[in-house]
Design a protein around this motif. Structure first.
Motif, PDB file in Angstrom:
ATOM      1  N   LEU A 189      32.918  11.303  -0.337  1.00  0.00           N
ATOM      2  CA  LEU A 189      31.702  11.653   0.385  1.00  0.00           C
ATOM      3  C   LEU A 189      31.915  12.935   1.194  1.00  0.00           C
ATOM      4  CD1 LEU A 189      30.640   8.123   1.722  1.00  0.00           C
ATOM      5  CD2 LEU A 189      29.770   9.337  -0.285  1.00  0.00           C
ATOM      6  N   PRO A 190      30.918  13.826   1.223  1.00  0.00           N
ATOM      7  CA  PRO A 190      31.027  15.061   2.007  1.00  0.00           C
ATOM      8  C   PRO A 190      30.718  14.802   3.479  1.00  0.00           C
ATOM      9  CG  PRO A 190      28.938  15.026   0.846  1.00  0.00           C
ATOM     10  CD  PRO A 190      29.664  13.779   0.428  1.00  0.00           C
ATOM     11  N   CYS A 191      31.673  14.279   4.203  1.00  0.00           N
ATOM     12  CA  CYS A 191      31.455  13.921   5.613  1.00  0.00           C
ATOM     13  C   CYS A 191      31.147  15.170   6.441  1.00  0.00           C
ATOM     14  CB  CYS A 191      32.689  13.220   6.169  1.00  0.00           C
ATOM     15  SG  CYS A 191      33.178  11.745   5.227  1.00  0.00           S
ATOM     16  N   GLN A 192      30.195  15.033   7.345  1.00  0.00           N
ATOM     17  CA  GLN A 192      29.763  16.156   8.186  1.00  0.00           C
ATOM     18  C   GLN A 192      30.317  16.006   9.596  1.00  0.00           C
ATOM     19  OE1 GLN A 192      25.485  16.589   7.953  1.00  0.00           O
ATOM     20  NE2 GLN A 192      25.444  16.159   5.765  1.00  0.00           N
ATOM     21  N   ASN A 193      30.187  17.108  10.363  1.00  0.00           N
ATOM     22  CA  ASN A 193      30.568  17.116  11.776  1.00  0.00           C
ATOM     23  C   ASN A 193      32.009  16.636  12.001  1.00  0.00           C
ATOM     24  OD1 ASN A 193      27.963  17.985  12.961  1.00  0.00           O
ATOM     25  ND2 ASN A 193      27.246  16.087  12.045  1.00  0.00           N
ATOM     26  N   ASN A 194      32.905  17.130  11.137  1.00  0.00           N
ATOM     27  CA  ASN A 194      34.341  16.840  11.254  1.00  0.00           C
ATOM     28  C   ASN A 194      34.685  15.378  11.025  1.00  0.00           C
ATOM     29  OD1 ASN A 194      35.097  19.559  11.897  1.00  0.00           O
ATOM     30  ND2 ASN A 194      34.335  19.230  13.971  1.00  0.00           N
ATOM     31  N   GLY A 195      33.783  14.642  10.368  1.00  0.00           N
ATOM     32  CA  GLY A 195      34.113  13.283   9.980  1.00  0.00           C
ATOM     33  C   GLY A 195      35.130  13.290   8.852  1.00  0.00           C
ATOM     34  N   THR A 196      35.859  12.190   8.683  1.00  0.00           N
ATOM     35  CA  THR A 196      36.896  12.107   7.653  1.00  0.00           C
ATOM     36  C   THR A 196      36.589  10.957   6.704  1.00  0.00           C
ATOM     37  OG1 THR A 196      38.258  10.729   9.108  1.00  0.00           O
ATOM     38  CG2 THR A 196      38.673  13.100   9.118  1.00  0.00           C
ATOM     39  N   PHE A 197      36.928  11.150   5.449  1.00  0.00           N
ATOM     40  CA  PHE A 197      36.713  10.135   4.425  1.00  0.00           C
ATOM     41  C   PHE A 197      37.997   9.320   4.257  1.00  0.00           C
ATOM     42  CE2 PHE A 197      36.540   8.833  -0.116  1.00  0.00           C
ATOM     43  CZ  PHE A 197      35.385   8.058  -0.037  1.00  0.00           C
ATOM     44  N   ASP A 198      37.889   7.983   4.408  1.00  0.00           N
ATOM     45  CA  ASP A 198      39.078   7.133   4.360  1.00  0.00           C
ATOM     46  C   ASP A 198      39.286   6.470   3.005  1.00  0.00           C
ATOM     47  OD1 ASP A 198      37.080   5.270   4.297  1.00  0.00           O
ATOM     48  OD2 ASP A 198      37.741   4.129   6.042  1.00  0.00           O
ATOM     49  N   GLY A 199      38.566   6.956   1.995  1.00  0.00           N
ATOM     50  CA  GLY A 199      38.653   6.361   0.676  1.00  0.00           C
ATOM     51  C   GLY A 199      37.530   5.403   0.377  1.00  0.00           C
ATOM     52  N   ASN A 200      36.779   5.058   1.402  1.00  0.00           N
ATOM     53  CA  ASN A 200      35.655   4.129   1.235  1.00  0.00           C
ATOM     54  C   ASN A 200      34.396   4.614   1.933  1.00  0.00           C
ATOM     55  OD1 ASN A 200      34.334   1.686   0.501  1.00  0.00           O
ATOM     56  ND2 ASN A 200      34.736   0.875   2.548  1.00  0.00           N
ATOM     57  N   LYS A 201      34.565   5.196   3.099  1.00  0.00           N
ATOM     58  CA  LYS A 201      33.417   5.629   3.906  1.00  0.00           C
ATOM     59  C   LYS A 201      33.841   6.792   4.798  1.00  0.00           C
ATOM     60  CE  LYS A 201      34.415   2.329   7.616  1.00  0.00           C
ATOM     61  NZ  LYS A 201      35.724   2.011   7.067  1.00  0.00           N
TER      62      LYS A 201
END
Length: 359
Positions: free
Chosen positions: A20-32
């Motif tokens: 997923l292209p996480c926004q605002n410096n969010g990180t993808f943990d493999g699921n969300k």
């Protein structure tokens, strides 16, 4: 709003997993997407309606008299080269002189007046929002002590060419928290959406709120929806239930799902009936048109073609040696049409094959 996608995946991805292209410096943990503080949503695309800043930029108003600078009218023009040169010199010297003050951020010149040069400026410092008044009072006391104990800046900077010498007196006062623009300098809120937040402190807890917040006096009522802040500002995202769709800029319009389904079914049925009716009408018109053309053709042959063709066609006679064509046009001018003609009626004679006529 800045959109950033974390490129470092700490979790081993299973085959077929879509990052997923996480926004605002969010990180993808493999699921969300795992969102940073104050952000939420599937892609961390939304910002909380109320954000409590940890710290804000406070201002301490300071007025000093510089003795070794001659005042000129050009210094009043903030766009002049002379002012720009003095501004850079003042900022550099004060940065070193105010170095003992914790979390110093800079100075901002408010005005320059005649009297050697009287400089009214703001000292900017980052302070915790919960202890704003206490910390700004402490900063004001430190500034007073520094100015009273310093005659010229070269005592600290050791730069004789750029030194600034002050009068022994200075005016220092801490300013109350700036409710108007404080949320425009909060690091917890992205710069692109800071304009949508205002300062709120009625409950004794300072925070920045948007129009989505129930604390806002101009709150957006989304009815059957949820208000969220994006880079476009506060926006209503409408809910959907088993019975209704909600729409409108405030989710104020309810559309019945069963009603829509029934309406679509009726519309399709009516459309089918119309199509069948048009097909039948078209077929009948085509059939009637073909019949009219056949009758018209026969009538034309009967009314026009028979006499014309017989008048124009050459009369043909045959002989053993060949055929000779000639025009035959009977002359009926001398025929007496009043003479009655008796035509014998045919009769069958029993026991024989010969015919006889009777008058």
């Amino acid at each position: 709003m800045n959109i950033s996608t974390d490129s470092t995946i700490k979790t081993t991805l299973k085959p077929g997993v879509v990052i997923l292209p996480c926004q605002n410096n969010g990180t993808f943990d493999g699921n969300k997407c795992v969102c940073k503080l104050n952000f939420y949503g599937t892609l961390c695309e939304f910002i909380l309606e109320a954000i409590r800043p940890v710290s804000v930029t406070a201002s301490v108003d300071v007025t000093v008299r510089v003795l070794n600078i001659n005042y000129t009218k050009e210094l009043e023009d903030f766009t002049s080269a002379e002012y720009k040169e003095f501004e850079t010199r003042f900022e550099n010297e004060m940065k070193i002189m105010y170095k003992p003050i914790p979390n110093y951020e800079g100075v901002k010149i408010i005005s320059l007046k005649e009297g050697s040069v009287v400089i009214d400026h703001l000292l900017l410092v980052k302070v915790p929002i919960d202890t704003y008044d206490d910390v700004t009072n402490e900063v004001a006391n430190k500034v007073t002590t520094i100015l009273e104990s310093t005659n010229c800046t070269d005592e600290i900077t050791h730069n004789i060419n750029e030194t600034l010498c002050f009068n022994y007196t200075a005016t220092v006062r801490n300013l109350p928290i700036n409710a108007t623009g404080i949320c425009s300098n909060v690091s917890e809120i992205p710069q692109e959406v800071q304009q949508y937040y205002t300062f709120y402190n009625d409950t004794g807890i300072a925070m920045c709120i948007s129009r989505c917040s129930s604390l806002s006096p101009d709150r957006i009522n989304c009815n059957k929806g949820q208000c969220s802040v994006t880079w476009q500002g506060p926006h209503c995202y409408c809910e959907t239930s088993d019975e209704y769709w909600y729409t409108g800029d405030r989710c104020q319009t309810a559309i019945s799902k069963p009603g829509v389904y029934a309406g679509v079914a009726v519309g399709l049925f009516v459309l089918l009936v119309i199509i069948v009716a048009l097909a039948v009408i078209s077929y009948r018109r085509r059939k009637a048109s073909d019949s009219d053309k056949l009758i018209e053709k026969e009538m034309r042959w009967y009314e026009d073609g028979y006499e014309v063709d017989n008048q124009d066609a050459p009369y043909s006679t045959g002989s053993a040696s060949g055929s000779t064509n000639s025009s035959f046009q009977p002359n009926l001018d001398k025929v007496n049409t009043n003479i009655k003609m008796n035509i014998p009626r045919a009769a069958i004679v029993p026991g024989g094959s010969n015919f006889s006529s009777s008058g």
